[in-house]
Every structure is written in structure tokens, then in C-alpha cells.
Design an enzyme around this catalytic site. Structure first.
Site, mmCIF file in Angstrom:
data_model
loop_
_atom_site.group_PDB
_atom_site.id
_atom_site.type_symbol
_atom_site.label_atom_id
_atom_site.label_comp_id
_atom_site.label_asym_id
_atom_site.label_seq_id
_atom_site.Cartn_x
_atom_site.Cartn_y
_atom_site.Cartn_z
ATOM 1 C CB THR A 60 -25.034 24.438 -93.178
ATOM 2 O OG1 THR A 60 -25.489 24.262 -94.000
ATOM 3 C CG2 THR A 60 -25.045 26.012 -92.886
ATOM 4 C CD GLU A 102 -33.746 22.829 -95.722
ATOM 5 O OE1 GLU A 102 -32.732 21.880 -96.734
ATOM 6 O OE2 GLU A 102 -33.557 23.617 -95.191
ATOM 7 C CE LYS A 123 -37.887 28.475 -86.685
ATOM 8 N NZ LYS A 123 -38.238 29.223 -87.648
ATOM 9 N N GLY A 153 -29.793 30.471 -90.903
ATOM 10 C CA GLY A 153 -28.321 31.140 -91.772
ATOM 11 C C GLY A 153 -27.036 30.428 -90.452
#
Lengths: 329, 329
Positions: free
Chosen positions: B13, B189, B204, B302
Site C-alpha cells: 500500500t 491487521e 512510536k 493510510g
């Protein structure tokens, strides 16, 4: 040691904030940019007015003295009002200096010509502080311009107006009472016309339009309204329906290719990205082609929020442009 | 015409998003950085798997073929999983390339050594996409590091967890049902462990810690909890009291100088900057020494939000480092 020489024009709240931060962060700035910044000169309007001690700094009320500083490389402009600020910055750029400003009225009008002049002469202009104080809106849009596209911007750009609207809604007090408290707290000027009429937000919106769309709409065609015509009844009625008035500045490119902008109170619901922004904060929702809507929120004014982004701007300009005038003493 | 040669590692993606944006924004990128970027090669795992047409691009399953591209200058890494991604990036840097990654697990572990290697060899590393997808958190903190100081960070860093918590609260559905919908919508997922256990947010947070404080806390000393132990009753009870559970990653330097971090569900009230963040959005509240709290909100994942900040990263690196390998054909 080699230092970057800088001057501050105007030694009010913001000017003093710059002086303080440059000194407090001397080592950090040197480590990040390659050389420490030294405030070498300060321009004041009235030499007799009491002001904080600034040992070793030339304090003058004559603009020509500023340029007599050998190797001056950065000029911070923190003067209230359009002129002489605009003329001073033009002369500073012509003298080969980077300039950093917080002056929104001046920059909305003269920004693009100052930028063109700087580009031609190989210096830089920093103006992050002109819009939304400490919130990094300008740098965010500059980055989006690299590979994304801004399709629209909506912002709460005047903290005073937002403070008043919040207070009217939460405490059901009148516009006049809320304004009085804003003035007592130092959020609003003695003459609050620019804030409550929408003109302050309008100028910031024009600066954003220039950056995001490469042009500003014709000023006289932009509907501009302030919060001064909103009644307490209207604010309270809206609140009972779960809606809120926000003073919103909006700009986007219409389907006909023309820039469309407006400034005024807008009634919005809980799904709007600016619904939850209360008090003196500013917020900007940037609609983009590839990353949806990015919203940035933070203090829209104040001594240190404004001063710190101006010092950041100077550091960014020094990193972008190789040092040309390091002065070794 | 002279072009910058780039390669994409991984063509899922995000890799496809990069390819699309680089081509759609070719002129813009050339105008902003000085030369167009050309995707010269793509590394895939399985050559037989159907994929979009990429005319004129070398598509290979052999990593060595990537480096046979003359003048390769930028490597985009969009591979899932720590390895071989980390090794590939190390080799790319050693070959003199700028690298841009979205790989948070790999970067939380290997980021500082990749950055040190790049610094030594005069190339750059872009990793904006590793934290909060399209939200420019890394660049904001990099700027704050110039002249301000980050004192603490609180973030909603996992969109899947926030989507599930929002759905449980608003629709009073169970964790299992909310997770199922997140999977159907493509937010989670097939194996959602990293998301709902807190590990994704943890990685993160470690990246943010390294950038803001120059170091990470010891991983095993950071309390890490997911949303998978929250019951519907707890979420609904909180809501009735006007409170909300948010999955919050928090890092700050304690009074003893040690970095203190935690990841897990936290019950917060309406005054908290992350109270209003619903759905799949990410949000990061950055507490600073001079500019109060700056909050940035937007899509945390995204195809296009992630891909666009990776292309921006490449543009920033090309602007920072003079072109060394322009290929003229």
C-alpha cells in the site's frame, strides 16, 4: 569566538522575549546552527523609558545606528504597526540581513514583495510568528507545498475573540463583560478594534492564502465580520442545541479557480475540527490533497510563544543560508 | 533532463502510494527541490504477484539489483517488519543514499545508529512517517529543538486502538465487536496484536523520546498496557461521568533527570487536550518550555497520508544536501 550578530527592532513584550531566549539558549543555538547568536543592538522609540538591563548591547533610537553594527546578519522586527516596520525590513534585506517578523498587518500587505527582494539578494524572511503565535502553521504549510497540496484552510486565528466567545458561552456573560475581562487579563489591547472586528484574523488569513495558494484574494471582496455583533442570546441558544459560534477565517480555491475567503462567526457542530477549541488558543485545520485534515492547536499570542518561533525562524534561516558574516572577536 | 534517481523497497500500500505521488507531483517536486525525482527501481518480494503497471521501472526481487541503478540517490523503505528493512537501509546509507522510512519497530531500535551512520557519510534519514502517519510531529519537534525545549509528550499514537475505544463508548459495543469492525474497515491487521497490546504506540513513543530528549528510556522499565483488557462496563461507566479512556503514550524527563515513559489506557476529563480526539485520528500534545502545549491532530495511517510525508521527507533531504548524483540522460 565567531558569532552571528543580530538586532532587535522594538523592545516591548516580544522584543524582550527574543532577547531573553537568545541569551538563555545561546549554547543550544550554537550547537544546532554552528555559531552562537549575539544580540548586538536594540532599537527603541524612547531612550528614556525604563527597560530591562541589556549589558554590552547598543541601545539606540536611531535606525541608522543599527546598520553601523559590523557584520549584522539577522534583524528581528517586533514593532507594533505597519510603518516604519515595513521600511526598516526592506532596508535590512537590502543591507544583506535575514529578517524575522511578527507583524501581521505589515506582512499581509508587504510580505510577498519582501520575500521577492530577499530571494533576489540571497537572504531569507521568517514570518512564522505572524500567524497563530507559537503554533507552527507556516512551517507545516511550507512542507506540504513540497509534495502535497493545501486545498483549504479554516482557522481560529484570533485568541481574544475565541476567549470572549468561550466566556459568553460558558458563563453566560455579555460581550462587553467578556471583553473587559480579556483586557484585564492582557489578552486584548486597550483598543480591541482589530481583534473583535475580524481584521486581525483577516490579515493572518491573507498571509496563509499567499503561502498555500501563491496569491491572496482581492481584499475588498472578502466578507469580514467580527464577533462584536453576536448577542448573548444567540450564543446561549446555540449552546442549548449543542452548537457553538466560532470566529473562523476560511480560505480555499473555488471550482472556478478563484480564491474564496471569509472571516466571521460560524455556527458549528461537534464534528467540526474547531468545535473543541476553547479559550485563548488558536487552531488551524489544514485540508490537504493526500493527508486529509491536519489540525494544529496552541497559544496564538504571548511573549514567549511569539518570541520562541521568531528565534526558531532565525535558526532555520541560518541553517538554510551559509554563514556569510560571522564576526570573530 | 537531470533527475534524482530513487528506489522503493516494498510495493504494498505505502510503496504504491509513494510511486503514485512522485509521478503525480513530478513538476511540483522539480520546482521546489531543483530537479524531478524518478522512481528508477522497485524491490518486491514476489515477482509473480499481480501489481500496478510501472512502465520503464526496474522491478526486481534481488536487493543487489537496486544498487546497480546508476546514480541512485534516494531509497524509500516501505517493507513490513524489522528485517531485512534495517539491513537494507544500512547498506543504502553506505552506498551514499538518503533513506526514508515508515518502519516504526525497526526505527525505534536502529534509528539512532542509522542516523549516526548517515551523519558520518553525509547523507540523510527521513522518518516522519514512523510516528502518527501524516501528522508532522517529527518536523515540529526538530524545529522546537532549535531554540525551545520539549518538556513532555502525550500522544494517541495508535489509530486502531482509538477507533475501538471510540466505538465502544459511542455504540456501547464490546472490544471484540469493535475490533472486528476495525479489521473489516482495514484499520487493523489480521493479527492486531501490535496495535491492541500497545507495542505499536510504544515504538512510536521511543522514537519521539530519542528526538525530543536525545535518548530512550530502558525499554523493559516502561509500563506498557493495551486496550485489550478494558471492559465495555468500564468504558460506559466513565462516559456517564463525563470521562473518557484514551490509549495514551507519555514521555517526559523526571526531576531526577531520568526519562519516564508509559503506554496504556488513561481516564481523562474534558480539559485534557486529547479528550476530543475520536476515531482513527492520531494526536500528539507536545509540552514546551516557551510555547505552552502544541497539539497536532490528523490521520495516523493510510496509503496517502503515510506516502506523502515520505515524499516530503525526500524533498527536505534533497534541499538540505546539495545534489551529488544528478543523472543526465
Amino acid at each position: 569566538m565567531a558569532t552571528v550578530k543580530a538586532a532587535i527592532l522594538g523592545f516591548g513584550t516580544v522584543g524582550q522575549g527574543i532577547y531573553h531566549i537568545v541569551n538563555e539558549r545561546k549554547e543550544q543555538l550554537a550547537a544546532r546552527t554552528g555559531a552562537p547568536i549575539e544580540i548586538a543592538a536594540i532599537l527603541v522609540r524612547n531612550l528614556d523609558k525604563p527597560r530591562p538591563d541589556t549589558p554590552g548591547v547598543l541601545v539606540t533610537d536611531r535606525f541608522e545606528d543599527i546598520f553601523a553594527v559590523p557584520g549584522l546578519e539577522v534583524v528581528f522586527e517586533a514593532i507594533v504597526g505597519e510603518e516604519p516596520a515595513g521600511t526598516y525590513l526592506e532596508q535590512a534585506i537590502k543591507a544583506g540581513c535575514h529578517v524575522v517578523t511578527a507583524n501581521k498587518v505589515m506582512y499581509a500587505k508587504a510580505g510577498s514583495s519582501l520575500e521577492a527582494l530577499a530571494r533576489e539578494l540571497g537572504t531569507g524572511v521568517g514570518y512564522e510568528a505572524t500567524v497563530a503565535g507559537g503554533v507552527p502553521v507556516i512551517k507545516t504549510i511550507e512542507n506540504l507545498n513540497l509534495a502535497n497540496e493545501v486545498t483549504g484552510i479554516q482557522g481560529i486565528l484570533n485568541g481574544t475573540s475565541n476567549f470572549i466567545l468561550t466566556k459568553m458561552r460558558k458563563e453566560e456573560c455579555t460581550f462587553a463583560d467578556a471583553l473587559k475581562e480579556a483586557q484585564e487579563l492582557g489578552y486584548a489591547e486597550a483598543d480591541p478594534t482589530n481583534d473583535v472586528s475580524g481584521f486581525d484574523a483577516f490579515c493572518k488569513l491573507m498571509i496563509l492564502s499567499g503561502l498555500a495558494f501563491g496569491e491572496q484574494p482581492e481584499w475588498e471582496r472578502v466578507p469580514m465580520d467580527g464577533i462584536d455583533n453576536l448577542t448573548l442570546d444567540e450564543v446561549v441558544d446555540a449552546d442549548r442545541q449543542g452548537l457553538r459560534y466560532r470566529h473562523i477565517a476560511d480560505v480555499r480555491r473555488g471550482e472556478d479557480g478563484e480564491i474564496q475567503a471569509s472571516v466571521g462567526p460560524v455556527l458549528i457542530g461537534p464534528d467540526h475540527p474547531l468545535y473543541g477549541i476553547d479559550g485563548v488558543d488558536n487552531a488551524v485545520a489544514i485540508e490537504t490533497a493526500y493527508a486529509g485534515t491536519l489540525t494544529a492547536i496552541g497559544p496564538g499570542a504571548g511573549m514567549y510563544p511569539t518570541a520562541t518561533v521568531m528565534v526558531e525562524d532565525a535558526a532555520v534561516l541560518l541553517l538554510k543560508h551559509p554563514f556569510r558574516k560571522l564576526v570573530t572577536e
